[in-house]
Write an enzyme that holds these catalytic residues in place. Structure first.
Site, PDB file in Angstrom:
ATOM      1  N   ASP A  37      41.136  58.113  37.237  1.00 11.30           N
ATOM      2  CA  ASP A  37      39.846  57.564  36.810  1.00 11.30           C
ATOM      3  C   ASP A  37      38.812  58.666  36.657  1.00 11.30           C
ATOM      4  O   ASP A  37      38.353  59.244  37.634  1.00 11.30           O
ATOM      5  CB  ASP A  37      39.355  56.544  37.849  1.00 11.30           C
ATOM      6  N   ASP A 180      43.007  46.352  35.625  1.00 13.72           N
ATOM      7  CA  ASP A 180      42.446  47.404  36.461  1.00 13.72           C
ATOM      8  C   ASP A 180      41.242  46.884  37.236  1.00 13.72           C
ATOM      9  O   ASP A 180      40.199  46.591  36.662  1.00 13.72           O
ATOM     10  CB  ASP A 180      42.027  48.571  35.547  1.00 13.72           C
TER      11      ASP A 180
HETATM   12  C1  DX5 Z   1      37.161  51.575  38.614  1.00 15.12           C
HETATM   13  C2  DX5 Z   1      38.499  52.201  38.262  1.00 15.12           C
HETATM   14  C3  DX5 Z   1      39.666  51.519  38.892  1.00 15.12           C
HETATM   15  C4  DX5 Z   1      39.610  51.453  40.392  1.00 15.12           C
HETATM   16  C5  DX5 Z   1      40.802  50.746  40.927  1.00 15.12           C
HETATM   17  O1  DX5 Z   1      36.162  52.282  37.993  1.00 15.12           O
HETATM   18  O2  DX5 Z   1      38.711  52.174  36.867  1.00 15.12           O
HETATM   19  O3  DX5 Z   1      40.859  52.128  38.448  1.00 15.12           O
HETATM   20  O4  DX5 Z   1      39.514  52.711  40.969  1.00 15.12           O
HETATM   21  O5  DX5 Z   1      40.674  50.651  42.306  1.00 15.12           O
HETATM   22  P1  DX5 Z   1      40.854  49.268  43.080  1.00 15.12           P
HETATM   23  O6  DX5 Z   1      42.263  48.818  42.801  1.00 15.12           O
HETATM   24  O7  DX5 Z   1      40.624  49.653  44.513  1.00 15.12           O
HETATM   25  O8  DX5 Z   1      39.851  48.307  42.537  1.00 15.12           O
HETATM   26 ZN    ZN Z   2      40.794  52.800  36.140  1.00 13.20          ZN
END
Ligand code: DX5
Ligand code: ZN
Length: 229
Positions: A37, A180
């Site tokens: 990310d 996501d």
């Molecule tokens: C948010 C990101 C995600 C996030 C996923 O900005 O795009 O990929 O880090 O993490 P979880 O699964 O903890 O929501």
């Molecule tokens: Zn992401």
């Protein structure tokens, strides 16, 4: 029984001083890919890491790198992320239009890599993107607002996910639907049943006592086998 889902751990949820270990966990737990990310502090209210970090992590494993660019100016950085070793570069629809998409798509495919398109929870797929689903490796449907790992999934997005996954089956070309945000064992089945092919999971993997094992647990919770397909 739904088809076997793929799991893409989001390393943002791990100790940022030890991202090499986060990638090793993906290998140990037989993840299908690594989700990276990238956030620029403009598109979303956080600043994470850039192409230098992606390049350093690239040496740690051979798993595909699924790089999620939450940035306002993708054109300025696409070459750097391609050079860093990303396999799929995902751009946000909110900052693009059809012509910009086409230019980025040419650049990505010329480098032999693939493209993804992501939308925020409140964003509908723009009309220009509908006719280009066949150019995508992945359509990323976000179920939290971009910025941080560890948020609760907005399940209000699931009807949109169902609609879009039907559209992707019709108009895509092997295109996968990736979900996501806030994926956990408790909601993985519902998300898979709503049409997800790939589950991104940050806290759902790295927040668990045994993160490597959590990868296969998520696959099982989604209705599949623990092993990758
Ligand atoms: C948010 C990101 C995600 C996030 C996923 O900005 O795009 O990929 O880090 O993490 P979880 O699964 O903890 O929501
Ligand atoms: Zn992401």
């Amino acid at each position: 029984m739904p088809a076997q889902v793929k799991i893409a751990p989001s390393i943002l949820a791990w100790d940022l001083a030890d991202l090499g270990r986060a990638v090793e966990i993906c290998v140990e737990g037989k993840a299908d890919m690594v989700h990276l990310d990238v956030i620029d502090g403009h598109f979303a209210p956080n600043i994470t890491f850039g192409p230098g970090t992606v390049k350093a992590l690239r040496k740690k494993c051979d798993l595909p790198f699924d790089t999620h660019l939450m940035i306002d100016s993708p054109e300025a950085y696409v070459a750097k992320f391609l050079d860093a070793g990303s396999d799929v570069l995902t751009f946000h629809a909110e900052v693009l239009d059809g012509a910009r998409f086409d230019r980025l798509h040419s650049e990505v495919t010329r480098a032999g890599k693939e493209m993804g398109l992501a939308i925020r929870p409140q964003t509908e797929l723009p009309p220009w993107a509908e006719g280009r689903l066949d150019k995508l490796r992945t359509l990323v449907v976000m179920t939290v607002n971009p910025g941080f790992s560890g948020q609760t999934m907005d399940t209000g997005v699931l009807p949109k996910l169902e609609r879009l996954s039907a559209l992707v089956r019709e108009k895509g070309n092997g295109t996968e639907v990736e979900v996501d945000g806030g994926v956990e064992p408790e909601n993985a089945r519902k998300v898979a049943d709503s049409g997800a092919d790939v589950l991104v999971a940050g806290a759902g993997v790295y927040g668990k006592n045994d993160p490597a094992r959590a990868i296969s647990r998520l696959r099982e919770a989604a209705g599949g086998r623990g092993e990758p397909s």
